[in-house]
Design a protein around this motif. Structure first.
Motif, PDB file in Angstrom:
ATOM      1  N   PRO B  24       0.899  -1.174   0.088  1.00  0.00           N
ATOM      2  CA  PRO B  24       0.051   0.077   0.136  1.00  0.00           C
ATOM      3  C   PRO B  24       1.102   1.230  -0.059  1.00  0.00           C
ATOM      4  CG  PRO B  24       0.191  -0.961   2.293  1.00  0.00           C
ATOM      5  CD  PRO B  24       0.920  -1.844   1.407  1.00  0.00           C
ATOM      6  N   HIS B  25       0.123   2.601   0.100  1.00  0.00           N
ATOM      7  CA  HIS B  25       1.043   3.624   0.202  1.00  0.00           C
ATOM      8  C   HIS B  25       1.624   3.452   1.760  1.00  0.00           C
ATOM      9  CE1 HIS B  25      -0.900   5.306  -3.193  1.00  0.00           C
ATOM     10  NE2 HIS B  25      -2.063   5.316  -2.573  1.00  0.00           N
ATOM     11  N   ILE B  26       2.739   4.150   1.997  1.00  0.00           N
ATOM     12  CA  ILE B  26       3.296   4.150   3.155  1.00  0.00           C
ATOM     13  C   ILE B  26       3.871   5.420   3.713  1.00  0.00           C
ATOM     14  CG2 ILE B  26       5.376   2.916   4.296  1.00  0.00           C
ATOM     15  CD1 ILE B  26       5.773   0.696   2.213  1.00  0.00           C
ATOM     16  N   LEU B  27       3.635   5.391   5.073  1.00  0.00           N
ATOM     17  CA  LEU B  27       3.899   6.900   5.278  1.00  0.00           C
ATOM     18  C   LEU B  27       5.101   6.575   6.622  1.00  0.00           C
ATOM     19  CD1 LEU B  27       3.619   9.837   6.348  1.00  0.00           C
ATOM     20  CD2 LEU B  27       1.983   9.212   7.808  1.00  0.00           C
ATOM     21  N   GLU B  81      11.306  11.632  -6.810  1.00  0.00           N
ATOM     22  CA  GLU B  81      11.158  12.080  -5.733  1.00  0.00           C
ATOM     23  C   GLU B  81      10.971  13.524  -5.665  1.00  0.00           C
ATOM     24  OE1 GLU B  81      14.683  10.504  -3.812  1.00  0.00           O
ATOM     25  OE2 GLU B  81      14.495  12.009  -2.177  1.00  0.00           O
ATOM     26  N   LEU B  82      10.384  13.938  -4.888  1.00  0.00           N
ATOM     27  CA  LEU B  82      10.193  15.435  -4.866  1.00  0.00           C
ATOM     28  C   LEU B  82       9.830  16.023  -3.536  1.00  0.00           C
ATOM     29  CD1 LEU B  82       7.151  16.880  -6.760  1.00  0.00           C
ATOM     30  CD2 LEU B  82       7.419  14.407  -6.616  1.00  0.00           C
ATOM     31  N   ASN B  83      10.138  16.938  -3.196  1.00  0.00           N
ATOM     32  CA  ASN B  83       9.892  17.868  -1.873  1.00  0.00           C
ATOM     33  C   ASN B  83       8.940  18.732  -2.192  1.00  0.00           C
ATOM     34  OD1 ASN B  83      10.178  18.348   0.711  1.00  0.00           O
ATOM     35  ND2 ASN B  83      12.376  18.645   0.412  1.00  0.00           N
ATOM     36  N   VAL B 125       6.006   7.348  -6.245  1.00  0.00           N
ATOM     37  CA  VAL B 125       6.287   8.523  -5.957  1.00  0.00           C
ATOM     38  C   VAL B 125       6.933   8.922  -4.390  1.00  0.00           C
ATOM     39  CG1 VAL B 125       5.680  11.039  -5.946  1.00  0.00           C
ATOM     40  CG2 VAL B 125       5.007   9.362  -7.772  1.00  0.00           C
ATOM     41  N   VAL B 126       8.028   9.521  -4.369  1.00  0.00           N
ATOM     42  CA  VAL B 126       8.563   9.550  -2.954  1.00  0.00           C
ATOM     43  C   VAL B 126       8.399  11.188  -2.730  1.00  0.00           C
ATOM     44  CG1 VAL B 126      10.532   9.682  -1.356  1.00  0.00           C
ATOM     45  CG2 VAL B 126      10.435   7.882  -3.222  1.00  0.00           C
ATOM     46  N   CYS B 152       0.246   3.680  -9.233  1.00  0.00           N
ATOM     47  CA  CYS B 152       1.093   4.694  -8.677  1.00  0.00           C
ATOM     48  C   CYS B 152       1.207   4.544  -7.120  1.00  0.00           C
ATOM     49  CB  CYS B 152       0.926   6.269  -8.901  1.00  0.00           C
ATOM     50  SG  CYS B 152       1.761   7.401  -7.890  1.00  0.00           S
ATOM     51  N   ARG B 153       2.346   4.268  -6.468  1.00  0.00           N
ATOM     52  CA  ARG B 153       2.254   4.040  -4.961  1.00  0.00           C
ATOM     53  C   ARG B 153       2.954   5.474  -4.433  1.00  0.00           C
ATOM     54  NH1 ARG B 153       0.600  -1.204  -4.791  1.00  0.00           N
ATOM     55  NH2 ARG B 153      -0.685  -0.969  -6.484  1.00  0.00           N
ATOM     56  N   ILE B 154       2.543   6.032  -3.374  1.00  0.00           N
ATOM     57  CA  ILE B 154       3.247   7.122  -2.913  1.00  0.00           C
ATOM     58  C   ILE B 154       3.935   6.618  -1.518  1.00  0.00           C
ATOM     59  CG2 ILE B 154       2.799   9.335  -1.698  1.00  0.00           C
ATOM     60  CD1 ILE B 154       0.709   9.638  -3.819  1.00  0.00           C
TER      61      ILE B 154
END
Lengths: 334, 349
Positions: B24-27, B81-83, B125-126, B152-154
């Motif tokens: 899944p998406h991971i935080l 990867e973006l900020n 996407v990081v 897309c996984r974030i």
């Protein structure tokens, strides 16, 4: 490896209105609406994971069948929704008349379109005001469904034009039933105790519960899910730690030790907001604290929480809360 | 993933999850220097193989209305990867335009090596420092995360999980990355020293670890700095503190020594110095409070609590205000007043 990996949250989204778990009041009304083909403007509000988006999507699918794509405009916070969009895109979609009474399969469909504004809390007041007249003018051919977490973020003229439905956090049994249903379908090894723990951590948020179960299932490599794993993944501070902290505050001269403990806790990576929420629960239900102390502490907790949301330093806020607890708890212990 | 030095259990579970091909998406959340970013990169390597290490930096520009927003992006064939915080006030537009565009398109099953075994039907996407995203931007992310989950996984990292709104948290697998313990840091320092062919006395390693306060990055940097300063290491040598920390301790000492408008003026100059050296005001405030609490450790707890109360109050005001110096100075003045009153009452003079 799964060819098309769909998360369970999407896979088990209710397909028809009747499938929606719990929310009886809303479901009954909507079912009648689907039968009579007469739908008012709707506002769905309630905490995350209670089925707002699922319900309206299921309802639209019931109403339109295969014409779903043509008749429904779904806009959420990931779309630009400034005033210009309301004036152009929404209005022009709302203006188009529809006359087809049946869809491709010959199912009779109602003579109006549906515009779903998801996550409407994030719409500006100006954009909402621009909606007002549009909602009225085209109400013969267009229905709106506005979804938000807090109904207070919508302007009164909008709320007065719609039928409001409150989505309540799901009761224990409803979540448990759904979890067990999915677990059976996916072959998850899970004891009743673990189901109960997941339910407890999800706090009435179905998405969170399902998401958690899927993550746990993956982490356990398809084996039996352990109880400890649930606690690890939920990010909750262990209840004993919280209780020990409060008890520690009631000792005389506890302050110095508390400083060290708060430091350690933050290094463990526990979010301060989570800790505050759990502290609040413990303090309110505490048997040893006098009522006045509870009041003072709760006020401190509330202020700290607000400050944290504003972006204040976790260490200072948390320590301040514990200082308040120490101050109000100490006389009781003496 | 296997080369990570601590939290083995966590690494193992994550690895197992990724190896099954779907996640899944991971935080990731936890204090800074605990290794969140390292874990993200290690996971990516596990998913896509070494190709993720070939990254290029580009400055992507896109138009929103009449203004153009520019944001640096690090990307490889499989991830990017973006900020988003870099875009400042326009972060919502970044999420709405850029991330949605990226998320909506599926990756093509062509691999640079012609080998499709490591191909996955999604890209990653990081997003770094999501806690600095504005509320609007986070709301904009909600439905995107659900809609395009097949393509897309974030993966997100943040320090403060409570600043991430609940709807996002409920869509992610939240992984807590705790700071390494002092012993773990010391072990890593030793291992690094061995690799760099440096002898590191165990006592010094422990001191370094204790001072880093759970921040591995800081510990390694201090080690490097110490090596430049003096080598071979003096086993009984003191660890040099970062300049600014020593400086703030000095300020705290000043405040405790003398409470007068003249001293306040002096302290003010020092604070200006700190701010001019780009030390973030919230770090100054935290360090200052810690230093003051250490100085006051023999005074009654009630006094400490009062100081702390004011520290918490002025810190919040500082965050919501725009001129940090006012609030820092107000705190110092308040502290002096409180402390002076305490001295008067306790000594009766």
């Amino acid at each position: 490896m799964a060819e098309r990996a769909v998360p369970w949250v999407e896979k088990y989204r209710p397909r028809t209105v009747t499938d929606v778990a719990h929310q009886t009041e809303v479901v009954d009304t909507l079912r009648k609406a689907v039968e009579t083909r007469n739908l008012p403007h709707l506002i769905f509000y309630g905490p995350p994971g209670t089925g707002k988006t699922s319900t309206i999507l299921a309802c639209a699918r019931d109403l339109y069948g295969s014409d779903f794509k043509k008749r429904v405009l779904e806009l959420n916070a990931s779309d630009e929704r400034g005033i210009s969009i309301v004036r152009n895109k929404i209005k022009s979609f709302a203006m188009v008349a529809v006359n087809a009474k049946t869809n491709a399969e010959g199912q009779s469909i109602p003579p109006y379109k549906l515009i779903v504004l998801d996550e409407a809390d994030s719409m500006t007041t100006d954009a909402q005001s621009a909606l007002r007249r549009t909602m009225e003018t085209y109400c013969r051919i267009t229905r709106f469904c506005i979804i938000c977490n807090y109904v207070s973020r919508l302007i009164p003229p909008i709320t007065s034009r719609c039928a409001k439905f409150h989505f309540k956090p799901l009761p224990k049994q409803a979540t448990l039933d759904r979890l067990k249903m999915i677990a059976a379908a996916e072959g998850v090894g899970c004891s009743d105790r673990v189901f109960a723990l997941i339910e407890e951590q999800s706090e009435g948020d179905m998405r969170k519960a399902i998401q958690m179960m899927q993550s746990l299932h993956r982490l356990a490599m398809d084996g039996e899910i352990a109880e400890q794993a649930v606690l690890d993944i939920s990010g909750a501070v262990p209840a004993e730690t919280v209780r020990a902290l409060i008890a520690g505050c009631q000792q005389p001269n506890a302050f110095k030790q508390i400083q060290a403990e708060v430091d350690a806790l933050l290094l463990q990576g526990y979010p301060a907001g989570q800790l505050l929420a759990q502290l609040s629960g413990e303090v309110v239900s505490s048997a040893t604290l006098p009522d006045v102390a509870k009041g003072v502490i709760s006020k401190g907790l509330a202020e700290a929480d607000k400050h944290l949301v504003d972006g204040a330093n976790e260490y200072l806020q948390l320590l301040n809360v514990f200082a308040i607890i120490c101050r109000s708890a100490a006389p009781a212990a003496a | 993933m296997d080369q990570l030095d601590y939290h083995m259990e966590l690494s193992q579970s994550l690895k197992a999850m990724v190896n099954r091909g779907d996640f899944p998406h991971i935080l990731f959340y936890g204090p800074s220097g605990a290794g969140k970013k390292t874990r993200v990169l290690a996971l990516l390597r596990d998913i896509y193989g070494p190709a993720v290490e070939k990254v290029k930096v580009e400055h992507k520009q896109f138009k929103v209305g009449s203004t153009t927003v520019e944001i640096p992006i690090l990307s490889s064939a499989h991830h990017l990867e973006l900020n988003p915080g870099d875009a400042g006030n326009r972060d919502r537009d970044v999420v709405q335009e850029l991330i949605k565009e990226i998320a909506a398109s599926a990756p093509l099953p062509t691999s640079s090596s012609g080998d499709t075994s490591d191909w996955k039907p999604f890209k990653v996407v990081v997003l770094n420092e999501v806690d600095n995203l504005s509320k609007e931007a986070q709301h904009a992310l909600r439905r995107t995360m659900e809609k395009y989950i097949t393509t897309c996984r974030i993966m997100m990292t943040c320090n403060n999980a409570c600043r991430v709104i609940a709807p996002i948290r409920s869509r992610c697998l939240c992984v807590r990355v705790a700071a390494p313990s002092a012993a773990q840091i010391a072990a890593v320092l030793q291992a690094t020293a061995r690799k760099e062919a440096v002898t590191l006395p165990p006592l010094l390693a422990e001191k370094l670890a204790a001072q880093a306060h759970g921040n591995l990055r800081k510990a390694l940097l201090t080690l490097e700095a110490a090596r430049v300063a003096q080598y071979p290491f003096d086993p009984k040598g003191e660890v040099r503190q970062a300049d600014w920390e020593a400086f703030i301790d000095g300020v705290a000492a000043d405040c405790v020594r003398e409470q007068s408008p003249r001293k306040l003026g002096e302290v003010r100059n020092k604070l200006y110095d700190l701010l001019a050296h780009c030390i973030p005001p919230d770090m100054i405030m935290e360090r200052l409070t810690r230093a003051l609490l250490v100085k006051l450790k023999h005074d009654p707890p009630l006094l400490q609590m009062e100081v702390l109360h004011h520290a918490a109050l002025y810190e919040v005001r500082m965050i919501s205000g725009s001129k940090a110096i006012f609030h820092l100075e107000a705190f110092i003045a308040k502290f002096m007043a409180v402390y002076k009153r305490h001295l008067f009452t306790s000594f009766g003079g």
